[in-house]
Design a protein around this motif. Structure first.
Motif, PDB file in Angstrom:
ATOM      1  N   ASN A  30      -8.028  -9.923   1.506  1.00 37.51           N
ATOM      2  CA  ASN A  30      -7.684 -10.164   2.916  1.00 37.51           C
ATOM      3  C   ASN A  30      -7.484  -8.856   3.684  1.00 37.51           C
ATOM      4  OD1 ASN A  30      -7.777 -12.818   2.360  1.00 37.51           O
ATOM      5  ND2 ASN A  30      -5.541 -13.081   2.152  1.00 37.51           N
ATOM      6  N   LYS A  31      -7.188  -7.808   2.953  1.00 39.49           N
ATOM      7  CA  LYS A  31      -7.027  -6.476   3.569  1.00 39.49           C
ATOM      8  C   LYS A  31      -8.205  -5.592   3.183  1.00 39.49           C
ATOM      9  CE  LYS A  31      -3.132  -7.663   5.384  1.00 39.49           C
ATOM     10  NZ  LYS A  31      -3.098  -7.928   6.838  1.00 39.49           N
ATOM     11  N   ARG A  32      -9.293  -6.215   2.779  1.00 39.42           N
ATOM     12  CA  ARG A  32     -10.525  -5.498   2.391  1.00 39.42           C
ATOM     13  C   ARG A  32     -10.224  -4.466   1.313  1.00 39.42           C
ATOM     14  NH1 ARG A  32     -11.155  -9.627   4.970  1.00 39.42           N
ATOM     15  NH2 ARG A  32     -12.508  -9.778   6.809  1.00 39.42           N
ATOM     16  N   HIS A  66     -16.045  -6.700   0.234  1.00 41.07           N
ATOM     17  CA  HIS A  66     -16.018  -5.248   0.378  1.00 41.07           C
ATOM     18  C   HIS A  66     -15.334  -4.614  -0.828  1.00 41.07           C
ATOM     19  CE1 HIS A  66     -17.400  -5.442   4.556  1.00 41.07           C
ATOM     20  NE2 HIS A  66     -16.600  -6.507   4.681  1.00 41.07           N
ATOM     21  N   ALA A  69     -11.642  -0.537   1.654  1.00 42.01           N
ATOM     22  CA  ALA A  69     -11.590  -0.007   3.029  1.00 42.01           C
ATOM     23  C   ALA A  69     -10.777   1.274   3.130  1.00 42.01           C
ATOM     24  CB  ALA A  69     -11.009  -1.067   3.959  1.00 42.01           C
ATOM     25  N   LEU A  71      -7.649   4.102   2.768  1.00 41.64           N
ATOM     26  CA  LEU A  71      -6.204   4.137   3.015  1.00 41.64           C
ATOM     27  C   LEU A  71      -5.751   2.914   3.801  1.00 41.64           C
ATOM     28  CD1 LEU A  71      -3.511   5.874   3.118  1.00 41.64           C
ATOM     29  CD2 LEU A  71      -4.339   6.699   5.340  1.00 41.64           C
ATOM     30  N   ASP A  72      -4.627   2.325   3.396  1.00 44.39           N
ATOM     31  CA  ASP A  72      -4.056   1.224   4.182  1.00 44.39           C
ATOM     32  C   ASP A  72      -3.516   1.814   5.484  1.00 44.39           C
ATOM     33  OD1 ASP A  72      -2.341  -0.712   5.349  1.00 44.39           O
ATOM     34  OD2 ASP A  72      -2.238  -1.761   3.437  1.00 44.39           O
ATOM     35  N   LEU A  73      -4.328   1.662   6.534  1.00 48.50           N
ATOM     36  CA  LEU A  73      -4.014   2.287   7.820  1.00 48.50           C
ATOM     37  C   LEU A  73      -2.810   1.635   8.483  1.00 48.50           C
ATOM     38  CD1 LEU A  73      -7.694   2.546   9.112  1.00 48.50           C
ATOM     39  CD2 LEU A  73      -6.271   4.459   8.358  1.00 48.50           C
ATOM     40  N   GLY A 118     -10.990   6.395   1.750  1.00 45.57           N
ATOM     41  CA  GLY A 118     -10.394   6.443   0.419  1.00 45.57           C
ATOM     42  C   GLY A 118     -11.097   5.537  -0.586  1.00 45.57           C
ATOM     43  N   TYR A 136     -22.398  -0.016   1.586  1.00 42.56           N
ATOM     44  CA  TYR A 136     -22.582   1.132   2.474  1.00 42.56           C
ATOM     45  C   TYR A 136     -21.408   2.093   2.332  1.00 42.56           C
ATOM     46  CZ  TYR A 136     -19.615  -1.521   5.785  1.00 42.56           C
ATOM     47  OH  TYR A 136     -18.598  -2.231   6.373  1.00 42.56           O
ATOM     48  N   GLU A 141     -12.761   9.041   8.439  1.00 45.64           N
ATOM     49  CA  GLU A 141     -11.524   9.792   8.722  1.00 45.64           C
ATOM     50  C   GLU A 141     -11.581  10.495  10.075  1.00 45.64           C
ATOM     51  OE1 GLU A 141     -12.819   9.434   5.767  1.00 45.64           O
ATOM     52  OE2 GLU A 141     -11.267   9.408   4.230  1.00 45.64           O
ATOM     53  N   ARG A 144     -10.777   8.349  12.899  1.00 50.62           N
ATOM     54  CA  ARG A 144      -9.405   7.788  12.890  1.00 50.62           C
ATOM     55  C   ARG A 144      -8.351   8.853  13.181  1.00 50.62           C
ATOM     56  NH1 ARG A 144     -11.304   2.956  13.015  1.00 50.62           N
ATOM     57  NH2 ARG A 144     -12.268   2.125  11.137  1.00 50.62           N
ATOM     58  N   GLY A 149      -7.681  12.620   1.803  1.00 51.48           N
ATOM     59  CA  GLY A 149      -6.521  13.066   1.026  1.00 51.48           C
ATOM     60  C   GLY A 149      -6.575  12.613  -0.412  1.00 51.48           C
TER      61      GLY A 149
HETATM   62  C1  1HE Z   1      -7.147  -2.969   6.709  1.00 46.50           C
HETATM   63  C2  1HE Z   1      -8.001  -1.894   6.452  1.00 46.50           C
HETATM   64  C3  1HE Z   1      -7.401  -0.649   6.179  1.00 46.50           C
HETATM   65  C4  1HE Z   1      -9.201  -3.628   6.846  1.00 46.50           C
HETATM   66  N1  1HE Z   1      -6.068  -0.578   6.187  1.00 46.50           N
HETATM   67  N2  1HE Z   1      -5.820  -2.845   6.698  1.00 46.50           N
HETATM   68  N3  1HE Z   1     -10.553   3.248   6.453  1.00 46.50           N
HETATM   69  C5  1HE Z   1     -11.211   2.834   7.533  1.00 46.50           C
HETATM   70  O1  1HE Z   1     -11.214   3.449   8.581  1.00 46.50           O
HETATM   71  C6  1HE Z   1     -11.905   1.509   7.411  1.00 46.50           C
HETATM   72  C7  1HE Z   1     -11.129   0.454   8.167  1.00 46.50           C
HETATM   73  N4  1HE Z   1     -11.673  -0.894   8.006  1.00 46.50           N
HETATM   74  C8  1HE Z   1     -12.829  -1.306   8.571  1.00 46.50           C
HETATM   75  O2  1HE Z   1     -13.580  -0.547   9.175  1.00 46.50           O
HETATM   76  C9  1HE Z   1     -13.173  -2.757   8.405  1.00 46.50           C
HETATM   77  O3  1HE Z   1     -11.965  -3.462   8.210  1.00 46.50           O
HETATM   78  C10 1HE Z   1     -14.144  -3.071   7.240  1.00 46.50           C
HETATM   79  C11 1HE Z   1     -15.513  -2.540   7.579  1.00 46.50           C
HETATM   80  C12 1HE Z   1     -13.669  -2.484   5.923  1.00 46.50           C
HETATM   81  C13 1HE Z   1     -14.225  -4.604   7.055  1.00 46.50           C
HETATM   82  O4  1HE Z   1     -14.535  -5.188   8.297  1.00 46.50           O
HETATM   83  P1  1HE Z   1     -14.230  -6.764   8.520  1.00 46.50           P
HETATM   84  O5  1HE Z   1     -14.755  -7.105   9.886  1.00 46.50           O
HETATM   85  O6  1HE Z   1     -14.743  -7.535   7.371  1.00 46.50           O
HETATM   86  O7  1HE Z   1     -12.640  -6.906   8.449  1.00 46.50           O
HETATM   87  P2  1HE Z   1     -11.500  -6.637   9.586  1.00 46.50           P
HETATM   88  O8  1HE Z   1     -11.429  -7.790  10.495  1.00 46.50           O
HETATM   89  O9  1HE Z   1     -11.667  -5.291  10.191  1.00 46.50           O
HETATM   90  O10 1HE Z   1     -10.186  -6.566   8.682  1.00 46.50           O
HETATM   91  C14 1HE Z   1      -9.732  -7.707   7.976  1.00 46.50           C
HETATM   92  C15 1HE Z   1      -8.292  -7.454   7.617  1.00 46.50           C
HETATM   93  O11 1HE Z   1      -8.232  -6.347   6.730  1.00 46.50           O
HETATM   94  C16 1HE Z   1      -7.443  -7.088   8.803  1.00 46.50           C
HETATM   95  O12 1HE Z   1      -6.133  -7.513   8.519  1.00 46.50           O
HETATM   96  P3  1HE Z   1      -5.491  -8.806   9.268  1.00 46.50           P
HETATM   97  O13 1HE Z   1      -4.117  -8.892   8.691  1.00 46.50           O
HETATM   98  O14 1HE Z   1      -5.538  -8.495  10.735  1.00 46.50           O
HETATM   99  O15 1HE Z   1      -6.376  -9.973   8.895  1.00 46.50           O
HETATM  100  C17 1HE Z   1      -7.466  -5.589   8.784  1.00 46.50           C
HETATM  101  O16 1HE Z   1      -6.367  -5.000   9.414  1.00 46.50           O
HETATM  102  C18 1HE Z   1      -7.409  -5.338   7.291  1.00 46.50           C
HETATM  103  N5  1HE Z   1      -7.920  -4.024   6.956  1.00 46.50           N
HETATM  104  N6  1HE Z   1      -9.267  -2.324   6.528  1.00 46.50           N
HETATM  105  C19 1HE Z   1      -5.313  -1.656   6.436  1.00 46.50           C
HETATM  106  N7  1HE Z   1      -8.119   0.436   5.888  1.00 46.50           N
HETATM  107  C20 1HE Z   1      -5.710   9.503   1.162  1.00 46.50           C
HETATM  108  S1  1HE Z   1      -6.376   9.651   2.664  1.00 46.50           S
HETATM  109  C21 1HE Z   1      -7.655   8.529   2.820  1.00 46.50           C
HETATM  110  C22 1HE Z   1      -8.061   8.428   4.265  1.00 46.50           C
HETATM  111  C23 1HE Z   1      -8.823   7.185   4.552  1.00 46.50           C
HETATM  112  O17 1HE Z   1      -9.111   6.369   3.721  1.00 46.50           O
HETATM  113  S2  1HE Z   1      -9.247   6.983   6.194  1.00 46.50           S
HETATM  114  C24 1HE Z   1     -10.345   5.664   6.203  1.00 46.50           C
HETATM  115  C25 1HE Z   1      -9.635   4.346   6.401  1.00 46.50           C
END
Ligand code: 1HE
Length: 267
Positions: A30-32, A66, A69, A71-73, A118, A136, A141, A144, A149
């Motif tokens: 649910n949180k991908r 998926h 996704a 880091l839990d943003l 991440g 894909y 980062e 965002r 990290g």
């Molecule tokens: C999340 C996250 C997340 C989804 N943290 N909750 N990563 C990103 O920038 C990628 C962010 N995510 C996305 O771009 C998309 O969610 C996806 C392409 C992965 C999937 O899209 P989709 O349309 O299937 O899902 P959605 O509607 O965007 O998300 C569904 C739920 O998952 C939703 O929660 P809900 O409670 O509103 O239903 C989203 O909030 C949740 N969700 N991705 C938290 N990443 C050590 S440093 C590392 C630095 C990084 O990793 S930065 C990159 C972060």
């Protein structure tokens, strides 16, 4: 033998097959499969214990569409962390991913959908990556307001080189399909299920001797961190131990008496 219990985990599922293949599934669809701190701690526990708990090979899979996704943003936003707090979070990511890469047990990642941020850092700590047609790769980062990290500066640059990694972060460039394979983001692209292929590869790896796999999935990574001179020395020491292991004698005997399979080109 150390046992790793299924009920130790909230966000991972663990299934142990008879042949020593473990299936570890990221289980926050649910949180991908975003990586909150609890999931990272569970990965630390799992990959710290697996080498001494009988795992011969591990498939790292994901529930939902998926792989991960990143880091839990939302958690990161809610926690409003200080620089020191987040540094310590990143050190736990490194602990988990280093246990994966250096633990000596082959880890095969079954990728699908988003392998981003991440999530790509996690995938790049596996020894083999299998992609399917939905997979894909991206490093969002930059968009965002963040920076990697979880080891991308090391492992993703190892896979695809510095210029491509910087481009991915600066521009949000997405790679998929054959192009991703050609760049080295994954080693296999399958038309069907990446999970089935990953299990097949894990079974094949699990049939090797554990000490041999330990060397392949630990020594090679360690040696990359050494000078060429030290790596050659370490290689000789590791080969001294591995290549004289009693368990290898039966395999060598089978080659000598011509009962062992020969290496042939693909038909
Ligand atoms: C999340 C996250 C997340 C989804 N943290 N909750 N990563 C990103 O920038 C990628 C962010 N995510 C996305 O771009 C998309 O969610 C996806 C392409 C992965 C999937 O899209 P989709 O349309 O299937 O899902 P959605 O509607 O965007 O998300 C569904 C739920 O998952 C939703 O929660 P809900 O409670 O509103 O239903 C989203 O909030 C949740 N969700 N991705 C938290 N990443 C050590 S440093 C590392 C630095 C990084 O990793 S930065 C990159 C972060």
């Amino acid at each position: 033998m150390i046992s790793v219990r299924n009920d130790d985990f909230e966000n991972l599922e663990l299934e142990k097959e008879e042949d020593g293949v473990w299936i570890v599934t990221l289980n926050r669809p649910n949180k991908r499969n975003a990586l909150n701190l609890e999931t990272i701690e569970e990965l630390v526990t799992l990959f710290s214990n697996a080498p001494r708990a009988g795992a011969q090979a591990i498939v790292l899979a994901a529930s939902g569409d998926h792989f991960c996704a990143g880091l839990d943003l939302v958690e990161h936003h809610d926690e409003d962390r200080s620089p020191a707090d987040f540094m310590h979070v990143c050190l736990r990511w490194h602990e988990a991913f280093n246990k994966m890469e250096y633990g000596g047990v082959p880890v095969i990642a079954a990728l699908k959908g988003a392998v981003v941020g991440g999530g790509l850092e996690l995938a790049s700590a596996a020894h083999i990556r299998v992609a399917d047609e939905t997979t894909y790769f991206a490093l969002p980062e930059g968009q965002r307001g963040l920076f990697t990290g979880g080891g991308a500066t090391i492992r993703v640059t190892d896979l695809i080189g510095k210029a491509r990694m910087i481009d991915m972060m600066l521009t949000g460039r997405v790679y998929q399909g054959q192009e991703a394979i050609d760049l080295g983001l994954a080693q296999y692209l399958v038309g069907g299920s990446s999970f089935d292929k990953a299990v097949e590869l894990a079974r094949r790896a699990a049939a090797n001797l554990p000490l041999t796999n330990f060397a392949i999935c630990s020594a090679v990574s360690h040696m990359q961190n050494m000078s060429a001179l030290d790596a050659a020395y370490a290689e000789a020491v590791v080969a001294g131990v591995v290549n004289t292991q009693p368990d290898a004698r039966a395999r060598l005997a089978a080659f000598a008496d011509k009962t062992a399979a020969r290496v042939r080109p693909n038909s």
